[in-house]
Motif scaffolding. Structure first.
Motif, PDB file in Angstrom:
ATOM      1  N   ARG A 158      15.241 -10.944  -9.193  1.00 30.64           N
ATOM      2  CA  ARG A 158      14.651 -10.966  -7.864  1.00 30.64           C
ATOM      3  C   ARG A 158      13.447 -10.041  -7.774  1.00 30.64           C
ATOM      4  N   LEU A 159      13.536  -8.934  -8.493  1.00 35.62           N
ATOM      5  CA  LEU A 159      12.396  -8.031  -8.501  1.00 35.62           C
ATOM      6  C   LEU A 159      11.174  -8.712  -9.113  1.00 35.62           C
ATOM      7  N   LYS A 160      11.407  -9.480 -10.175  1.00 37.18           N
ATOM      8  CA  LYS A 160      10.300 -10.188 -10.806  1.00 37.18           C
ATOM      9  C   LYS A 160       9.722 -11.239  -9.867  1.00 37.18           C
ATOM     10  N   GLN A 161      10.626 -11.977  -9.185  1.00 39.60           N
ATOM     11  CA  GLN A 161      10.151 -12.993  -8.247  1.00 39.60           C
ATOM     12  C   GLN A 161       9.384 -12.365  -7.103  1.00 39.60           C
ATOM     13  N   LYS A 162       9.899 -11.216  -6.619  1.00 41.60           N
ATOM     14  CA  LYS A 162       9.236 -10.576  -5.495  1.00 41.60           C
ATOM     15  C   LYS A 162       7.827 -10.119  -5.862  1.00 41.60           C
ATOM     16  N   SER A 163       7.661  -9.718  -7.119  1.00 39.98           N
ATOM     17  CA  SER A 163       6.331  -9.264  -7.517  1.00 39.98           C
ATOM     18  C   SER A 163       5.316 -10.400  -7.474  1.00 39.98           C
ATOM     19  N   LEU A 164       5.797 -11.660  -7.536  1.00 42.42           N
ATOM     20  CA  LEU A 164       4.887 -12.788  -7.518  1.00 42.42           C
ATOM     21  C   LEU A 164       4.514 -13.231  -6.106  1.00 42.42           C
ATOM     22  N   VAL A 165       5.412 -13.009  -5.131  1.00 39.89           N
ATOM     23  CA  VAL A 165       5.180 -13.566  -3.804  1.00 39.89           C
ATOM     24  C   VAL A 165       5.141 -12.497  -2.721  1.00 39.89           C
ATOM     25  N   SER A 166       5.262 -11.216  -3.074  1.00 38.76           N
ATOM     26  CA  SER A 166       5.273 -10.176  -2.045  1.00 38.76           C
ATOM     27  C   SER A 166       3.952 -10.134  -1.307  1.00 38.76           C
ATOM     28  N   PRO A 167       4.010 -10.052   0.026  1.00 39.20           N
ATOM     29  CA  PRO A 167       2.782  -9.930   0.794  1.00 39.20           C
ATOM     30  C   PRO A 167       2.272  -8.507   0.777  1.00 39.20           C
ATOM     31  N   THR A 168       1.049  -8.343   1.197  1.00 35.92           N
ATOM     32  CA  THR A 168       0.514  -7.006   1.382  1.00 35.92           C
ATOM     33  C   THR A 168       1.260  -6.334   2.525  1.00 35.92           C
ATOM     34  N   PRO A 169       1.740  -5.095   2.359  1.00 33.91           N
ATOM     35  CA  PRO A 169       2.481  -4.439   3.434  1.00 33.91           C
ATOM     36  C   PRO A 169       1.675  -4.390   4.726  1.00 33.91           C
ATOM     37  N   SER A 170       2.409  -4.395   5.826  1.00 38.18           N
ATOM     38  CA  SER A 170       1.766  -4.344   7.138  1.00 38.18           C
ATOM     39  C   SER A 170       0.898  -3.101   7.253  1.00 38.18           C
ATOM     40  N   PRO A 171      -0.295  -3.223   7.817  1.00 35.16           N
ATOM     41  CA  PRO A 171      -1.137  -2.025   8.020  1.00 35.16           C
ATOM     42  C   PRO A 171      -0.437  -0.963   8.862  1.00 35.16           C
ATOM     43  N   HIS A 172       0.382  -1.404   9.825  1.00 39.42           N
ATOM     44  CA  HIS A 172       1.119  -0.444  10.648  1.00 39.42           C
ATOM     45  C   HIS A 172       2.068   0.391   9.792  1.00 39.42           C
ATOM     46  N   LEU A 173       2.809  -0.284   8.893  1.00 40.05           N
ATOM     47  CA  LEU A 173       3.771   0.427   8.059  1.00 40.05           C
ATOM     48  C   LEU A 173       3.074   1.307   7.026  1.00 40.05           C
ATOM     49  N   MET A 174       1.963   0.825   6.490  1.00 37.08           N
ATOM     50  CA  MET A 174       1.201   1.644   5.549  1.00 37.08           C
ATOM     51  C   MET A 174       0.666   2.903   6.231  1.00 37.08           C
ATOM     52  N   LEU A 175       0.203   2.740   7.458  1.00 35.49           N
ATOM     53  CA  LEU A 175      -0.297   3.892   8.199  1.00 35.49           C
ATOM     54  C   LEU A 175       0.835   4.857   8.544  1.00 35.49           C
ATOM     55  N   ALA A 176       2.005   4.303   8.917  1.00 34.17           N
ATOM     56  CA  ALA A 176       3.162   5.154   9.206  1.00 34.17           C
ATOM     57  C   ALA A 176       3.573   5.946   7.971  1.00 34.17           C
ATOM     58  N   GLY A 177       3.574   5.281   6.816  1.00 36.73           N
ATOM     59  CA  GLY A 177       3.913   5.979   5.578  1.00 36.73           C
ATOM     60  C   GLY A 177       2.905   7.060   5.237  1.00 36.73           C
ATOM     61  N   THR A 178       1.638   6.793   5.497  1.00 35.83           N
ATOM     62  CA  THR A 178       0.602   7.801   5.260  1.00 35.83           C
ATOM     63  C   THR A 178       0.799   9.002   6.176  1.00 35.83           C
ATOM     64  N   PHE A 179       1.142   8.742   7.434  1.00 36.69           N
ATOM     65  CA  PHE A 179       1.402   9.834   8.380  1.00 36.69           C
ATOM     66  C   PHE A 179       2.577  10.697   7.926  1.00 36.69           C
ATOM     67  N   ILE A 180       3.646  10.051   7.454  1.00 36.23           N
ATOM     68  CA  ILE A 180       4.820  10.798   6.989  1.00 36.23           C
ATOM     69  C   ILE A 180       4.462  11.667   5.791  1.00 36.23           C
ATOM     70  N   LEU A 181       3.709  11.094   4.850  1.00 37.34           N
ATOM     71  CA  LEU A 181       3.300  11.857   3.668  1.00 37.34           C
ATOM     72  C   LEU A 181       2.428  13.042   4.065  1.00 37.34           C
ATOM     73  N   CYS A 182       1.478  12.828   4.958  1.00 34.25           N
ATOM     74  CA  CYS A 182       0.601  13.916   5.403  1.00 34.25           C
ATOM     75  C   CYS A 182       1.386  14.974   6.172  1.00 34.25           C
ATOM     76  N   TRP A 183       2.370  14.529   6.940  1.00 34.87           N
ATOM     77  CA  TRP A 183       3.224  15.490   7.660  1.00 34.87           C
ATOM     78  C   TRP A 183       3.981  16.380   6.674  1.00 34.87           C
ATOM     79  N   LEU A 184       4.574  15.780   5.649  1.00 40.26           N
ATOM     80  CA  LEU A 184       5.304  16.570   4.650  1.00 40.26           C
ATOM     81  C   LEU A 184       4.378  17.554   3.943  1.00 40.26           C
ATOM     82  N   LEU A 185       3.188  17.109   3.579  1.00 42.07           N
ATOM     83  CA  LEU A 185       2.244  17.982   2.882  1.00 42.07           C
ATOM     84  C   LEU A 185       1.758  19.116   3.788  1.00 42.07           C
ATOM     85  N   THR A 186       1.538  18.808   5.064  1.00 42.17           N
ATOM     86  CA  THR A 186       1.091  19.840   6.007  1.00 42.17           C
ATOM     87  C   THR A 186       2.149  20.921   6.185  1.00 42.17           C
TER      88      THR A 186
END
Length: 417
Positions: free
Chosen positions: A34-62
């Protein structure tokens, strides 16, 4: 199981950390295809979720930077930040599991229907015999016991049960009805006997909304039950001295009274802690971070009931630990997750905000995992080629054959272009 911990090379390891390793190992061993199949059809992550993840990472680093330079005990602060990082890893693991989210929620509820009755039985035995066991904690205001299960304190168990109930509520249409009702009943009673007032308030509205959105006969039943409950509580609270000390009713009444008493009890303790923190923030500046959990490191805990001291108000702790920048980063990520969550998840976020006024749940893994369960998978909406759409929806595309063109010829025998 935050009440169970073990020391390993100077670090405190919780059972949830071990379970996370087991979960990752099991997932990788079970679904390599399934991991192999997912690598073929996975969509680009939502910009909202990517931004949320960036905020969390920056919060931890701060917060890590402020902990390194300003914390009274930098290593202690950094160890707790490692905990937080593991929680974020758990969030990512659950998000990308090749399992239907409703199935994960159902499995969690089945575990609750097994574990929580055992907790409740231990609570009932302790109150019946007066003998304390590992699943309960003595209430400071009476001779009764509060349920805490294997968590560190009753407030955390109430938070886990309430957030789990809110997740189940948002998935109620996709769950087995008997499972949903049985788990809801068990979790509701467990929340009640933790005697956590913040959880009670949200629980009332969740139950009211759940019943009100059901059939008419259930609405009538709710109105009748609410009327009887209100009348009973009014009589009990007005009864004065006829209620003996140590009874459950007296415990409930004393906890509500202590909440608004700013001269003694819980209300006074929290008000004093918050006042000290706000005063120090004003002195040092709102953009100055003291380091993660620095408040507990720089103040005496001699006047607390259990020898511990920390900022129980999460939103104030965010400012104290990492300044306004850290507060805005965490809050931004929180709001982005909320906006991307499935319909019906509002009570989860209301519960989290309410619970975080009396305890700091983000230290532990369960709120992070529960939050990501509410974010629907976007695998069904790929942004790649249109060929990926049927596969992402579980529909297999029939291989193309030139014979199809012969079936599509127009009456004149020409191939349509």
């Amino acid at each position: 199981m935050s009440g169970l911990s073990m020391g390993m090379s100077g670090l405190t390891v919780l059972p949830e950390h071990i379970f996370l390793v087991a979960l990752v190992s099991h997932s990788l061993a079970k679904t390599p295809g399934r991991l192999k199949q997912k690598s073929l059809v996975s969509p680009t992550p939502s910009p909202h979720l990517m931004l949320a993840g960036t905020f969390i990472l920056c919060w931890l680093l701060t917060v890590a930077a402020f902990s390194l330079f300003n914390s009274p005990s930098p290593m202690s602060s950094l160890r707790l930040l490692v905990w937080l990082s593991i929680n974020v890893i758990a969030l990512l693991v659950v998000k990308f599991l090749e399992v239907e989210t409703a199935q994960l929620v159902g499995d969690a509820l089945r575990a609750c229907t097994v574990v929580f009755p055992l907790y409740i039985a231990a609570w009932a035995a302790a109150n019946a015999t007066g003998v304390r066991n590992i699943f309960v904690e003595a209430d400071y205001a009476s001779a009764t016991f509060r349920l805490k299960g294997l968590m560190l304190e009753p407030n955390l168990l109430a938070g886990l049960a309430l957030l789990m109930l809110c997740v189940a509520f948002s998935y109620r249409d996709q769950l087995n009805r008997s499972l949903f009702l049985a788990s809801a009943a068990v979790l509701t009673f467990a929340i009640f006997v933790t005697y956590t007032r913040a959880a009670w308030v949200v629980l009332f509205f969740v139950i009211a909304h759940s019943i009100w959105s059901s059939k008419l006969r259930h609405k009538i039943l709710f109105i009748f039950s609410f009327t009887v409950l209100t009348a009973t509580l009014a009589l009990l609270f007005a009864d004065g001295g006829s209620i003996q000390a140590g009874s459950i009713v007296d415990t409930i009444r004393s906890r509500f009274e202590s909440l608004t008493n700013f001269e003694s009890g819980t209300g006074a303790y929290r008000f004093r802690i918050w006042s000290i923190a706000i005063e120090e923030i004003n002195e040092d500046g709102w953009f100055f971070g003291h380091g993660y959990n620095a408040f507990a490191q720089s103040h005496s805990a001699a006047d607390t009931s259990d020898g511990t001291l920390y900022l129980s108000l999460l939103w104030l702790a965010l400012v104290y630990d990492g300044g306004l920048i850290a507060f805005m980063l965490f809050t931004g990520a929180f709001l982005l997750l909320w906006t991307k969550s499935k319909a019906g998840s509002i009570w989860f976020y209301v519960a989290f905000i309410t619970l975080s006024t009396s305890t700091n749940p983000i230290w532990y893994m369960f709120p992070w995992v529960f939050a990501v369960l509410l974010v629907p998978s976007e695998a069904s909406l790929p942004s790649g080629p249109r060929d990926a759409v049927p596969e992402a929806l579980g529909v297999r595309r029939t291989p193309f054959s030139p014979n199809v063109l012969r079936q599509l010829r127009d009456p004149l025998g020409r191939i349509p272009r």
